[in-house]
Design a protein around this motif. Structure first.
Motif, PDB file in Angstrom:
ATOM      1  N   MET A 464       0.833  -1.208   0.000  1.00 51.91           N
ATOM      2  CA  MET A 464       0.000   0.000   0.000  1.00 51.91           C
ATOM      3  C   MET A 464       0.864   1.254   0.000  1.00 51.91           C
ATOM      4  O   MET A 464       0.619   2.204  -0.761  1.00 51.91           O
ATOM      5  CB  MET A 464      -0.920  -0.006   1.217  1.00 51.91           C
ATOM      6  CG  MET A 464      -1.877   1.171   1.308  1.00 51.91           C
ATOM      7  SD  MET A 464      -1.203   2.668   2.100  1.00 51.91           S
ATOM      8  CE  MET A 464      -0.875   2.061   3.751  1.00 51.91           C
ATOM      9  N   ASN A 465       1.889   1.277   0.839  1.00 44.03           N
ATOM     10  CA  ASN A 465       2.753   2.454   0.904  1.00 44.03           C
ATOM     11  C   ASN A 465       3.564   2.628  -0.375  1.00 44.03           C
ATOM     12  O   ASN A 465       3.727   3.748  -0.876  1.00 44.03           O
ATOM     13  CB  ASN A 465       3.665   2.366   2.123  1.00 44.03           C
ATOM     14  CG  ASN A 465       2.949   2.730   3.405  1.00 44.03           C
ATOM     15  OD1 ASN A 465       2.303   3.765   3.488  1.00 44.03           O
ATOM     16  ND2 ASN A 465       3.050   1.870   4.410  1.00 44.03           N
ATOM     17  N   GLU A 466       4.069   1.536  -0.912  1.00 42.15           N
ATOM     18  CA  GLU A 466       4.815   1.640  -2.173  1.00 42.15           C
ATOM     19  C   GLU A 466       3.937   2.213  -3.286  1.00 42.15           C
ATOM     20  O   GLU A 466       4.370   3.068  -4.063  1.00 42.15           O
ATOM     21  CB  GLU A 466       5.346   0.266  -2.579  1.00 42.15           C
ATOM     22  CG  GLU A 466       6.458  -0.259  -1.678  1.00 42.15           C
ATOM     23  CD  GLU A 466       6.788  -1.715  -1.936  1.00 42.15           C
ATOM     24  OE1 GLU A 466       7.794  -2.196  -1.398  1.00 42.15           O
ATOM     25  OE2 GLU A 466       6.025  -2.389  -2.674  1.00 42.15           O
ATOM     26  N   TRP A 485       6.944  -1.946  17.364  1.00 47.05           N
ATOM     27  CA  TRP A 485       7.250  -2.585  16.082  1.00 47.05           C
ATOM     28  C   TRP A 485       8.325  -1.770  15.371  1.00 47.05           C
ATOM     29  O   TRP A 485       8.162  -0.565  15.178  1.00 47.05           O
ATOM     30  CB  TRP A 485       5.996  -2.682  15.228  1.00 47.05           C
ATOM     31  CG  TRP A 485       6.200  -3.462  13.974  1.00 47.05           C
ATOM     32  CD1 TRP A 485       6.776  -3.036  12.818  1.00 47.05           C
ATOM     33  CD2 TRP A 485       5.822  -4.827  13.745  1.00 47.05           C
ATOM     34  NE1 TRP A 485       6.789  -4.041  11.878  1.00 47.05           N
ATOM     35  CE2 TRP A 485       6.206  -5.141  12.421  1.00 47.05           C
ATOM     36  CE3 TRP A 485       5.192  -5.800  14.531  1.00 47.05           C
ATOM     37  CZ2 TRP A 485       5.970  -6.401  11.868  1.00 47.05           C
ATOM     38  CZ3 TRP A 485       4.965  -7.051  13.973  1.00 47.05           C
ATOM     39  CH2 TRP A 485       5.353  -7.350  12.659  1.00 47.05           C
ATOM     40  N   PRO A 486       9.411  -2.394  14.960  1.00 57.22           N
ATOM     41  CA  PRO A 486      10.521  -1.611  14.373  1.00 57.22           C
ATOM     42  C   PRO A 486      10.253  -1.205  12.927  1.00 57.22           C
ATOM     43  O   PRO A 486       9.654  -1.953  12.156  1.00 57.22           O
ATOM     44  CB  PRO A 486      11.706  -2.571  14.462  1.00 57.22           C
ATOM     45  CG  PRO A 486      11.079  -3.941  14.396  1.00 57.22           C
ATOM     46  CD  PRO A 486       9.749  -3.821  15.101  1.00 57.22           C
ATOM     47  N   GLY A 487      10.708  -0.015  12.564  1.00 57.75           N
ATOM     48  CA  GLY A 487      10.723   0.395  11.169  1.00 57.75           C
ATOM     49  C   GLY A 487       9.376   0.714  10.568  1.00 57.75           C
ATOM     50  O   GLY A 487       9.213   0.580   9.350  1.00 57.75           O
ATOM     51  N   TYR A 493      12.382  -0.986   1.298  1.00 58.64           N
ATOM     52  CA  TYR A 493      13.603  -1.638   0.815  1.00 58.64           C
ATOM     53  C   TYR A 493      14.619  -1.870   1.929  1.00 58.64           C
ATOM     54  O   TYR A 493      15.590  -2.597   1.748  1.00 58.64           O
ATOM     55  CB  TYR A 493      14.236  -0.857  -0.335  1.00 58.64           C
ATOM     56  CG  TYR A 493      14.672   0.561  -0.015  1.00 58.64           C
ATOM     57  CD1 TYR A 493      15.856   0.818   0.659  1.00 58.64           C
ATOM     58  CD2 TYR A 493      13.890   1.639  -0.407  1.00 58.64           C
ATOM     59  CE1 TYR A 493      16.254   2.110   0.953  1.00 58.64           C
ATOM     60  CE2 TYR A 493      14.280   2.941  -0.129  1.00 58.64           C
ATOM     61  CZ  TYR A 493      15.460   3.172   0.550  1.00 58.64           C
ATOM     62  OH  TYR A 493      15.845   4.447   0.838  1.00 58.64           O
ATOM     63  N   THR A 494      14.400  -1.261   3.111  1.00 58.08           N
ATOM     64  CA  THR A 494      15.250  -1.544   4.273  1.00 58.08           C
ATOM     65  C   THR A 494      14.576  -2.510   5.243  1.00 58.08           C
ATOM     66  O   THR A 494      15.103  -2.758   6.324  1.00 58.08           O
ATOM     67  CB  THR A 494      15.603  -0.250   5.022  1.00 58.08           C
ATOM     68  OG1 THR A 494      14.423   0.297   5.621  1.00 58.08           O
ATOM     69  CG2 THR A 494      16.238   0.771   4.086  1.00 58.08           C
ATOM     70  N   GLY A 495      13.397  -3.025   4.864  1.00 54.78           N
ATOM     71  CA  GLY A 495      12.656  -3.922   5.739  1.00 54.78           C
ATOM     72  C   GLY A 495      11.568  -3.242   6.529  1.00 54.78           C
ATOM     73  O   GLY A 495      10.876  -3.890   7.325  1.00 54.78           O
ATOM     74  N   GLY A 496      11.377  -1.927   6.351  1.00 57.04           N
ATOM     75  CA  GLY A 496      10.340  -1.197   7.063  1.00 57.04           C
ATOM     76  C   GLY A 496       8.968  -1.402   6.440  1.00 57.04           C
ATOM     77  O   GLY A 496       8.814  -2.068   5.414  1.00 57.04           O
ATOM     78  N   PHE A 499       5.631   3.505   5.876  1.00 56.90           N
ATOM     79  CA  PHE A 499       4.851   4.699   6.198  1.00 56.90           C
ATOM     80  C   PHE A 499       5.760   5.923   6.228  1.00 56.90           C
ATOM     81  O   PHE A 499       6.963   5.824   6.510  1.00 56.90           O
ATOM     82  CB  PHE A 499       4.169   4.546   7.552  1.00 56.90           C
ATOM     83  CG  PHE A 499       3.007   3.603   7.553  1.00 56.90           C
ATOM     84  CD1 PHE A 499       1.738   4.037   7.214  1.00 56.90           C
ATOM     85  CD2 PHE A 499       3.178   2.272   7.895  1.00 56.90           C
ATOM     86  CE1 PHE A 499       0.662   3.166   7.209  1.00 56.90           C
ATOM     87  CE2 PHE A 499       2.116   1.384   7.896  1.00 56.90           C
ATOM     88  CZ  PHE A 499       0.846   1.838   7.541  1.00 56.90           C
ATOM     89  N   GLY A 500       5.171   7.089   5.971  1.00 49.26           N
ATOM     90  CA  GLY A 500       5.952   8.313   6.056  1.00 49.26           C
ATOM     91  C   GLY A 500       6.175   8.746   7.493  1.00 49.26           C
ATOM     92  O   GLY A 500       7.251   9.258   7.837  1.00 49.26           O
ATOM     93  N   PHE A 501       5.161   8.518   8.347  1.00 47.55           N
ATOM     94  CA  PHE A 501       5.230   8.932   9.742  1.00 47.55           C
ATOM     95  C   PHE A 501       4.505   7.919  10.612  1.00 47.55           C
ATOM     96  O   PHE A 501       3.734   7.085  10.126  1.00 47.55           O
ATOM     97  CB  PHE A 501       4.590  10.316   9.932  1.00 47.55           C
ATOM     98  CG  PHE A 501       5.325  11.433   9.243  1.00 47.55           C
ATOM     99  CD1 PHE A 501       6.342  12.122   9.894  1.00 47.55           C
ATOM    100  CD2 PHE A 501       5.014  11.786   7.940  1.00 47.55           C
ATOM    101  CE1 PHE A 501       7.030  13.142   9.249  1.00 47.55           C
ATOM    102  CE2 PHE A 501       5.697  12.808   7.287  1.00 47.55           C
ATOM    103  CZ  PHE A 501       6.708  13.482   7.954  1.00 47.55           C
ATOM    104  N   LYS A 502       4.764   8.026  11.904  1.00 48.03           N
ATOM    105  CA  LYS A 502       4.106   7.179  12.887  1.00 48.03           C
ATOM    106  C   LYS A 502       3.684   8.040  14.071  1.00 48.03           C
ATOM    107  O   LYS A 502       4.444   8.906  14.520  1.00 48.03           O
ATOM    108  CB  LYS A 502       5.062   6.073  13.370  1.00 48.03           C
ATOM    109  CG  LYS A 502       4.537   5.268  14.571  1.00 48.03           C
ATOM    110  CD  LYS A 502       5.541   4.228  15.031  1.00 48.03           C
ATOM    111  CE  LYS A 502       5.082   3.601  16.350  1.00 48.03           C
ATOM    112  NZ  LYS A 502       5.928   2.484  16.778  1.00 48.03           N
ATOM    113  N   TRP A 503       2.472   7.809  14.563  1.00 48.61           N
ATOM    114  CA  TRP A 503       2.043   8.471  15.795  1.00 48.61           C
ATOM    115  C   TRP A 503       2.914   8.000  16.954  1.00 48.61           C
ATOM    116  O   TRP A 503       3.147   6.806  17.122  1.00 48.61           O
ATOM    117  CB  TRP A 503       0.581   8.140  16.102  1.00 48.61           C
ATOM    118  CG  TRP A 503      -0.406   9.037  15.432  1.00 48.61           C
ATOM    119  CD1 TRP A 503      -0.196   9.848  14.361  1.00 48.61           C
ATOM    120  CD2 TRP A 503      -1.779   9.187  15.806  1.00 48.61           C
ATOM    121  NE1 TRP A 503      -1.357  10.510  14.041  1.00 48.61           N
ATOM    122  CE2 TRP A 503      -2.336  10.131  14.908  1.00 48.61           C
ATOM    123  CE3 TRP A 503      -2.578   8.632  16.794  1.00 48.61           C
ATOM    124  CZ2 TRP A 503      -3.679  10.517  14.986  1.00 48.61           C
ATOM    125  CZ3 TRP A 503      -3.913   9.010  16.871  1.00 48.61           C
ATOM    126  CH2 TRP A 503      -4.455   9.947  15.979  1.00 48.61           C
TER     127      TRP A 503
END
Length: 748
Positions: A464-466, A485-487, A493-496, A499-503
């Motif tokens: 979805m993000n891609e 949850w990491p990343g 492409y780094t395993g994240g 998303f652009g941001f996280k609350w």
């Protein structure tokens, strides 16, 4: 994708083989609406060389006459074969007859085209595109779309229901009678299709589905572009295109922007309760009225974005939109799709971005919704351990099913591309990531590796993000994710998750807990202020004071503040100053910007009359000034997400409840200091080290009289002394106002 001109039936192809006369059992099945292949029965059929049989099912018809295609001349009267309205006529013709129908009913006479005379509208390639995860064919093909077939205008209806025994489109145009417009199954896609000639926009409709389980269901169109105003539940035919957009300048500038380095202060808003019209029964404001009132207010307050609580059509007001049924339809509570597009266009004209709370994690069990759509668990997991939210009584999408992932990701693109929205805040991401979310042992199913990670949901969110970023330059996606949850906001492409941001939910819980203590006890909880800086740059964070913090008995933001009336407002102002000076983008729920006293009520307007009181007006003025300072001083936003943009100056003065840091932008000489004193004790000559010498101008003081404070301050600013302190070669001696945050900018 196709144009709006559907190919006519191929009349140059060899004629179909001759068929025997229609069996009575088949007629009986049609009039009972139990036949799953209406095109094998209705319309023109070659029953012998040069001989055609025309069959129609028109309940309520007294007589039916075949007339010529292009004029009203009679061809032949049809013979009634069943009292329910099944009529037949035979014609001699070399090719497929061209005809219309004159239908006499108790209400009079009408001439119409026969839907069963037309061939398929969508090609196999069109239908295959609906399974393309990341494509836009779902919105282009499914639903009700204006099309022209053989020079006849009408609507083509298409719905995915692969396991249904029979699907009909029903609505105002056919008396909601499932016998009138049964649909054709396109086996390659499990989709049902029907072109209904001479039908236009504004009509209400649903799909009547005889499910795999034998049950009969009336379902709203999952891809309807509009819907009735709740509590009514029908879908509404709406234009497939909007008026020409006039926000090209905004869209071009957005595409060039770098959101992580830009100022971002988000005004979270529930449109139904921001303001009502008391003189007209406390009705909602319309989208157009909100464009005239909400957008100028947000602009005046200095916010950069409005985040809308979900406006995808939802049946229950008390869900605030978080239990949507029609994901492709803006709620009709506030107007039409065109009205909503106008709202967005006005926002862009005024320099305001629009974010939408988007809910791909679950859907309600309302009978007209997606649950058991075709008599099977089509959109949801069949196993309740995977497919049912126990907390909310809702169903969970089967993210591993290709058609479901395509439906949802196409919906994300739909809002960004059809309505030019500037981003999506994705609701309840934690509930999607974890198979054991809010479940006890034995109530969940491990993944194929034995873990609790929902691998299908992870793949879905990454895709979805891609897709959204790839097709829409400058948009943002924001995850409401409450765990470690990491990343989450790292590239895929780094395993994240991408998303652009996280609350930053941890920051919100810690700091609200801290500010709720009486100041005399805050020294024992100083870590609540500082802990968030240990991980502040592990993600691209948004600091949220959202609607969730002012409901369900939590009270209002001002209601959390301890002390007498003066201290409560001083605490609130100090906290807001601390928040705006802290690394991270900002989000504030409506009403908090002026100190709404009561808990938020979705059924009532905000208490705007409180602005008649100076203390509330002072909080509003402070938020306006905080937005201005945050926007005007790059050190406060350019490196919101980078460790290089932050430096501790005083982190350990728990006895005085004082906390001080420096914020830095791309220009190393222009630093900003943020100083918070969370006790009601003013402190004279408070000395601390600073990284650079110079004059530090006081650009904001939450204790200023204009905000309702005691006006303790630093006479405009302070110059450094060559006195070492806190590991620095120069220092400032500052006056710290009581229960206040002071922001100072260095002037080289």
């Amino acid at each position: 994708m196709k144009t709006d001109q559907a190919p006519p039936r191929n009349e140059t192809a060899p004629p179909p083989p001759a068929r025997a006369a229609l069996a009575q059992a088949v007629v009986d099945a049609m009039v009972r609406a139990e036949h799953g292949d209406p095109f094998s029965v209705l319309g023109p059929h070659r029953i012998a060389p040069g001989l055609w049989e025309i069959r129609v099912l028109l309940p309520g018809a007294r007589t039916v006459t075949l007339i010529e295609r292009d004029r009203d001349a009679d061809i032949k009267a049809m013979e009634r074969r069943h009292d329910a309205g099944f009529f037949v006529a035979r014609l001699s013709a070399r090719e497929t007859p061209a005809y219309r129908l004159r239908v006499e009913t108790d209400q009079g006479s009408v001439i119409r085209h026969d839907p069963y005379r037309f061939g398929p509208v969508w090609s196999d390639a069109d239908l295959a595109g609906t399974r393309d995860v990341g494509g836009d064919a779902v919105a282009a093909v499914f639903g009700g779309h204006a099309r022209t077939a053989e020079d006849v205008a009408g609507i083509v209806f298409t719905v995915w229901a692969p396991n249904a025994r029979r699907v009909s489109v029903v609505g105002d145009f056919n008396g909601w009678d499932g016998r009138v417009h049964p649909m054709r199954l396109r086996h390659s896609a499990g989709a049902w299709e029907l072109f209904v000639p001479e039908l236009g926009n504004g009509q209400r409709y649903k799909f009547e589905i005889k499910g795999a389980d034998g049950g009969l269901r009336l379902k709203a169109d999952p891809v309807a572009l509009a819907a009735e105003r709740p509590p009514a539940t029908a879908s509404v035919l709406s234009g497939t295109s909007l008026p020409a957009w006039r926000d090209s300048e905004w869209m071009a500038a957005r595409a060039r922007a770098e959101p992580r380095r830009a100022p971002m202060t988000i005004y979270e808003c529930h449109l139904g309760s921001w303001a009502r019209v008391p003189d007209e029964g406390h009705r909602y404001l319309t989208y157009r009225e909100l464009a005239d009132r909400l957008i100028p207010y947000v602009k005046d307050m200095g916010f950069t974005h409005i985040e809308l609580l979900p406006i995808t059509e939802y049946p229950f007001d008390g869900s605030w939109g978080y239990q949507p049924v029609s994901l492709y339809a803006p709620t009709s509570r506030f107007g039409t799709p065109e009205d909503f597009a106008h709202f967005v266009e006005v926002a862009h004209r005024e320099g305001i971005g629009i974010l939408l709370d988007w809910v791909p994690g679950h859907f309600p069990n309302d009978p007209h919704g997606l649950a058991l759509f075709d008599g099977t668990h089509l959109y949801e997991h069949a196993d309740p351990r995977q497919g049912f939210h126990q907390d909310w009584g809702t169903y969970i999408y089967n993210f591993g099913r290709q058609e479901v992932a395509s439906f949802l990701i196409a919906n994300a693109r739909f809002w960004l591309e059809r309505y030019h929205l500037d981003g999506l805040r994705v609701d309840a991401v934690a509930s999607m990531l974890y198979l054991d979310y809010s479940r006890r042992p034995g109530e969940w199913v491990p993944n194929r590796y034995g873990g609790n990670e929902n691998l299908d949901a992870i793949d879905f969110m990454r895709r979805m993000n891609e897709v959204t970023y790839g097709h829409n330059p400058g948009v943002i996606t924001v995850a409401e994710e409450s765990t470690a949850w990491p990343g989450v906001s790292h590239p895929t492409y780094t395993g994240g998750l991408g998303f652009g941001f996280k609350w930053n939910m941890g920051w919100m819980h810690d700091t609200l807990r801290y500010i709720g203590y009486d100041p005399v006890h805050r020294r024992y909880h100083h870590d609540d202020l500082t802990f968030g800086l240990l991980y502040a740059f592990s993600e691209n964070f948004v600091l949220p004071i959202s609607h969730d913090e002012v409901v369900h008995g939590k009270g209002s933001l001002i209601g959390r503040m301890p002390g007498d009336a003066w201290q409560r407002f001083a605490n609130l102002r100090a906290y807001l100053g601390f928040m705006w000076g802290h690394p991270g983008k900002k989000l504030l729920f409506m009403g908090c910007e002026f100190g709404q006293e009561r808990e938020w009520n979705h059924d009532a307007s905000l208490d705007w009359h409180l602005l008649d009181q100076p203390e509330h007006r002072g909080v509003q003025t402070l938020v306006r000034d905080l937005n201005r300072v945050y926007r005007d001083y790059p050190a406060l936003h350019e490196r919101d997400t980078e460790p290089a943009g932050f430096q501790w100056l005083v982190s350990d003065d728990r006895d005085n409840s004082v906390i001080i840091w420096a914020r830095k932008g791309m220009d190393p000489d222009k630093i900003v200091l943020v100083v918070s004193n969370f006790t009601p004790v003013p402190r004279e000559g408070y000395r601390f080290g600073v990284p650079l010498p110079g004059f530090y101008r006081e650009i904001l003081n939450t204790d200023a009289a204009v905000y309702g404070g005691s006006n303790v301050g630093n006479q405009g600013g302070v110059t450094t002394d060559t006195i070492a302190s806190h590991g620095q070669h120069q220092s400032l001696a500052l006056t710290l106002p009581p229960l206040a945050t002071v922001i100072l900018a260095r002037e080289p």
